[in-house]
Design a protein around this motif. Sequence first.
Motif, PDB file in Angstrom:
ATOM      1  N   ARG A  58       0.837  -1.210   0.000  1.00  0.00           N
ATOM      2  CA  ARG A  58       0.000   0.000   0.000  1.00  0.00           C
ATOM      3  C   ARG A  58       0.866   1.252   0.000  1.00  0.00           C
ATOM      4  NH1 ARG A  58      -4.543  -1.481   4.630  1.00  0.00           N
ATOM      5  NH2 ARG A  58      -5.489  -3.243   3.521  1.00  0.00           N
ATOM      6  N   PRO A  59       0.347   2.360  -0.541  1.00  0.00           N
ATOM      7  CA  PRO A  59       1.105   3.617  -0.486  1.00  0.00           C
ATOM      8  C   PRO A  59       1.242   4.136   0.938  1.00  0.00           C
ATOM      9  CG  PRO A  59      -0.612   3.712  -2.160  1.00  0.00           C
ATOM     10  CD  PRO A  59      -0.872   2.488  -1.344  1.00  0.00           C
ATOM     11  N   TYR A 243       4.839   0.970 -10.604  1.00  0.00           N
ATOM     12  CA  TYR A 243       5.944   1.366  -9.717  1.00  0.00           C
ATOM     13  C   TYR A 243       7.057   2.138 -10.420  1.00  0.00           C
ATOM     14  CZ  TYR A 243       3.598  -2.370  -7.199  1.00  0.00           C
ATOM     15  OH  TYR A 243       2.630  -3.151  -6.617  1.00  0.00           O
ATOM     16  N   LYS A 274      -0.921   4.060  -6.614  1.00  0.00           N
ATOM     17  CA  LYS A 274       0.334   4.249  -5.892  1.00  0.00           C
ATOM     18  C   LYS A 274       0.806   5.690  -5.928  1.00  0.00           C
ATOM     19  CE  LYS A 274       0.611  -0.227  -5.235  1.00  0.00           C
ATOM     20  NZ  LYS A 274      -0.577  -0.699  -5.953  1.00  0.00           N
ATOM     21  N   TYR A 346       9.954   6.277  -0.195  1.00  0.00           N
ATOM     22  CA  TYR A 346      10.120   4.917  -0.711  1.00  0.00           C
ATOM     23  C   TYR A 346      11.596   4.598  -0.962  1.00  0.00           C
ATOM     24  CZ  TYR A 346       5.078   5.307  -1.489  1.00  0.00           C
ATOM     25  OH  TYR A 346       3.732   5.490  -1.327  1.00  0.00           O
ATOM     26  N   SER A 423       6.656   0.149   1.566  1.00  0.00           N
ATOM     27  CA  SER A 423       5.888   1.330   1.158  1.00  0.00           C
ATOM     28  C   SER A 423       5.045   1.955   2.254  1.00  0.00           C
ATOM     29  CB  SER A 423       4.981   0.972  -0.025  1.00  0.00           C
ATOM     30  OG  SER A 423       4.077  -0.063   0.335  1.00  0.00           O
TER      31      SER A 423
END
Length: 453
Positions: A58-59, A243, A274, A346, A423
Amino acid sequence: MRRRGGGTATADDDGAVIMELHLADLHPALGDPALNSMNFLNEVAQDYPDAVSLAAGRPYEEFFEFSALHRYLDIFRQYLVDDLGQDSGQVRRTLFQYGRTKGIVHHLVARNLAVDEGITVDPEAVVVTVGCQEAMFLVLRALRAGPRDVLLAAAPTYVGLTGAARLLDFPVRPVATTDSGVDLADLRGQVNQARAEGLRPRACYLMPDFANPSGTSISLSDRRALLDLAAEEELLLIEDNPYGLFPVTESRRLPTLKALDTSRRVVYLGSFAKTVLPGARVGYVVADQSVPDVDGGSGLFADQLAKVKSMVSVNTSPVAQAVVGGVLLAHDCSLLAATVRQRSVYADNLRHLVHGLGHRFPSGSPVRWTVPAGGFFVVVTVPFPVDDALLHRSAREYGVLWTPMAHFYGDGVPVHALRLSVSAVTRDDIDRGLDRLAELVAGEVTRRGAGSG
């Protein structure tokens, strides 16, 4: 008790007749492990809320703002007035009514692809979907024309693709991967083998950038060779790119397959989950392949996908699209500009996780791991098989969650590897999670006997 038409009639405590359906009488894919994977992994996280989760892709949630939703809606509403010339009644209809099947932000998606990816595409070749998952489903539904059709997919494969294909009775044949992406020799061999069996390989699905689950990326030379192979073999490539905007360093970003595609061999899947907001559930597909019609004219593959979508979800929520559109407009249609903070988190988390693995599993340890150039995921190989039972024990006894890599193969063969995600966690979460993972590994090695399994 009576059984008719695939069901059983039983009586409840009040004597009312209750219809029961039997799994054996429903679509066979509903009993397939691939369709249980996503729900299982979500439920495990809910069952162990105190465990550190290095499982979910998940973001990062700390940047979500309620006030931003209204701001971006207002930006998009003003765009409808100022740029598209809509009056107040048209604006209300655009945002509140059923919408255009292909979507209302297709022009902005096309602009974003030009700005961030160097992809020039006709906005009419874009279909805005309910997440990227619907985009996959539409493409597979359209390509699966008969029982001879098969799909190729780089393995390990994202379970959403595998599950969608099985719901559509679309056989998936795995293609081997290497540290630099897809194994081109095996891809050609799989194409030839399928044809030798009288089958028709329609397309190959892959994630060239920081793939889920492997984290690997296809090198630039292999991207070009892959496109050449696709042309020689008359094969479509389905490029999934959720991504690609998240490299560890900006210099590690490579051109997408679609950006290199000069013969429209690539169907491109994109998602704003994302990069913008997963709760909006907005994705898209770029399908600019030509599809001649019966009258001698020519349309786009996107037009055919829109037909399928009209029978699946009618249209993607205009309100959700408006939020995404507002984000794009606020940043001159650049998601690179919109995600500066997220990309920093990230990249930092990925570096921290890889460094932390090296600290806890020094030279000589049987534990190995990948070092991706970006994305969310690292695959850790351990000296014992990893399954769902071990995941439960890890969460219950050690307080750490991860994802068994077996979910991404689906052939029932034991896999000695697990996936970690960076993430949705902080550096402190990573440290605590890795400490607990190291304890789990040590405990399993001791329990099973060093070198066994």
